[in-house]
Design a protein around this motif. Structure first.
Motif, PDB file in Angstrom:
ATOM      1  N   GLN A  24       0.832  -1.205   0.000  1.00  0.00           N
ATOM      2  CA  GLN A  24       0.000   0.000   0.000  1.00  0.00           C
ATOM      3  C   GLN A  24       0.866   1.255   0.000  1.00  0.00           C
ATOM      4  O   GLN A  24       0.589   2.212  -0.721  1.00  0.00           O
ATOM      5  N   ALA A  25       1.915   1.258   0.833  1.00  0.00           N
ATOM      6  CA  ALA A  25       2.810   2.418   0.911  1.00  0.00           C
ATOM      7  C   ALA A  25       3.515   2.636  -0.426  1.00  0.00           C
ATOM      8  O   ALA A  25       3.655   3.773  -0.896  1.00  0.00           O
ATOM      9  N   VAL A  26       3.931   1.534  -1.063  1.00  0.00           N
ATOM     10  CA  VAL A  26       4.626   1.631  -2.355  1.00  0.00           C
ATOM     11  C   VAL A  26       3.690   2.188  -3.421  1.00  0.00           C
ATOM     12  O   VAL A  26       4.102   2.980  -4.277  1.00  0.00           O
ATOM     13  N   ALA A  27       2.395   1.826  -3.330  1.00  0.00           N
ATOM     14  CA  ALA A  27       1.416   2.289  -4.328  1.00  0.00           C
ATOM     15  C   ALA A  27       1.218   3.802  -4.274  1.00  0.00           C
ATOM     16  O   ALA A  27       0.801   4.417  -5.263  1.00  0.00           O
ATOM     17  N   THR A  28       1.505   4.418  -3.112  1.00  0.00           N
ATOM     18  CA  THR A  28       1.337   5.875  -2.997  1.00  0.00           C
ATOM     19  C   THR A  28       2.577   6.637  -3.474  1.00  0.00           C
ATOM     20  O   THR A  28       2.553   7.867  -3.530  1.00  0.00           O
ATOM     21  N   SER A  82      13.275   4.694  -2.380  1.00  0.00           N
ATOM     22  CA  SER A  82      11.927   4.838  -1.838  1.00  0.00           C
ATOM     23  C   SER A  82      11.297   3.480  -1.529  1.00  0.00           C
ATOM     24  O   SER A  82      10.572   3.326  -0.539  1.00  0.00           O
ATOM     25  N   LEU A  83      11.578   2.493  -2.374  1.00  0.00           N
ATOM     26  CA  LEU A  83      11.062   1.137  -2.127  1.00  0.00           C
ATOM     27  C   LEU A  83      11.608   0.582  -0.816  1.00  0.00           C
ATOM     28  O   LEU A  83      10.862   0.058   0.007  1.00  0.00           O
ATOM     29  N   VAL A  84      12.921   0.696  -0.651  1.00  0.00           N
ATOM     30  CA  VAL A  84      13.554   0.157   0.566  1.00  0.00           C
ATOM     31  C   VAL A  84      13.086   0.938   1.788  1.00  0.00           C
ATOM     32  O   VAL A  84      12.811   0.361   2.845  1.00  0.00           O
ATOM     33  N   ARG A  85      12.948   2.257   1.642  1.00  0.00           N
ATOM     34  CA  ARG A  85      12.485   3.069   2.776  1.00  0.00           C
ATOM     35  C   ARG A  85      11.076   2.639   3.213  1.00  0.00           C
ATOM     36  O   ARG A  85      10.796   2.499   4.403  1.00  0.00           O
ATOM     37  N   ALA A  86      10.186   2.423   2.236  1.00  0.00           N
ATOM     38  CA  ALA A  86       8.812   2.003   2.561  1.00  0.00           C
ATOM     39  C   ALA A  86       8.830   0.697   3.349  1.00  0.00           C
ATOM     40  O   ALA A  86       8.084   0.526   4.328  1.00  0.00           O
ATOM     41  N   LEU A  87       9.717  -0.204   2.963  1.00  0.00           N
ATOM     42  CA  LEU A  87       9.830  -1.499   3.645  1.00  0.00           C
ATOM     43  C   LEU A  87      10.347  -1.326   5.075  1.00  0.00           C
ATOM     44  O   LEU A  87       9.764  -1.847   6.041  1.00  0.00           O
ATOM     45  N   LEU A  88      11.442  -0.575   5.215  1.00  0.00           N
ATOM     46  CA  LEU A  88      12.084  -0.455   6.533  1.00  0.00           C
ATOM     47  C   LEU A  88      11.208   0.331   7.509  1.00  0.00           C
ATOM     48  O   LEU A  88      11.153   0.005   8.696  1.00  0.00           O
TER      49      LEU A  88
END
Lengths: 201, 201
Positions: free
Chosen positions: B74-78, B87-93
């Motif tokens: 969901q975070a990645v979709a925004t 940004s992908l790694v940040r959303a995960l962490l």
């Protein structure tokens, strides 16, 4: 005095039993009854020293903290004197990770204590105090390296990162998620960033 | 099909009860009996799904892992599409750290599971598998940034450091040893090192 010594030894013996039980059975194994059996003392004796399981955990936590401090001091004494800031911080952080036999034996007790602190805020106080003291020390050492021109880092932030990294590596080591060599290499890489590479020193 | 849905819902309901008990009473509160009472189902029903406490913990761990994956997606979709590697790694962490309400509610269950995995190697398997998958993903993303010339980092080592840092910051957040803002600032600083500063991108 002999009575005092006896008390001290008995409490150390109990702390050691808490560590052994935490390592084999986890937090659930650390009941007053199990610890009495493991330490080879009566329930009455245990209750003479500790009214609750949390009091016993707090004591064992304090005992481990003293032992870690003692081992850090020993490690520091083997460094070339006077030790540089990076070596001091490295000695501290390595002792926080379960790479040595002593630390491996004690770390499950630390994890059990942490798990308890998550649900019992009163137990989190000594963890926060310990963290504050460690943070102040590491930030001071990074600050010294900065003023020597070896690094342009923000000491407080570098200290946060180094300490959190050591905790995170400790967790991975505890469950076999990383090898000791790789954990130490990651730590050294981050120390280079905070303090500048040793060959630049 | 209705029966299947019912099973799924019942198991989700049980996993939610495990999380609530872990957050208020810790690992010791997560007995089959306590969970039955908390979920409002019979002991027989609980035992129909789970033979042991460890089976129940493994299921709750799997459920939380799925929810975290869902929230990361969901975070990645925004993010601006296509999202960049940092940004992908940040959303995960960020989702691994208890800064959001969902993660704060689930994290004590994760800690309880981890504490159990330290003394029961069988329980450590899903932790190690999860870590391996996360490490592969983060290292791949750091590698992409390297090949784009944004960073000269060693992807595997940077991934180790980022994931251990996120775990360590999570632990500090859980016991009030750091503020959420400071934890995110530390994470962003380290992401800049692994991926290059965003303004360089």
């Amino acid at each position: 005095m002999p009575k005092q010594v006896d008390h001290h030894e008995r409490r150390q013996q109990i702390a050691a039993a808490v560590c052994r039980l935490a390592a084999t059975r986890g937090l659930e194994g650390v009941s007053l009854r199990h610890v009495a059996a493991e330490a080879g003392v009566s329930m009455g004796r245990i209750q003479h020293y500790f009214k609750t399981k949390d009091e016993m955990l707090l004591f064992a936590f304090g005992t481990i903290s003293e032992r870690v401090e003692h081992r850090v001091a020993q490690a520091v004494a083997t460094l070339p004197q006077p030790p540089d800031a990076r070596s001091l911080v490295r000695a501290l952080l390595v002792e926080m990770m379960p790479v040595g036999a002593h630390a491996r034996a004690e770390m499950p007790m630390w994890i059990a204590f942490f798990a308890r602190a998550v649900v019992e805020p009163r137990m989190a106080d000594p963890l926060r105090e310990g963290t504050r003291a460690l943070h102040a020390f590491v930030a001071e050492q990074v600050g010294k390296a900065c003023s020597d021109g070896e690094s342009a880092a923000d000491p407080a932030r570098e200290a946060e990162i180094l300490l959190a990294l050591a905790d995170g590596l400790m967790m991975r080591l505890m469950v076999g998620g990383i090898e000791a060599d790789a954990a130490l290499a990651a730590l050294d890489h981050q120390l280079d960033r905070a303090f500048g590479s040793p060959d630049r020193g």
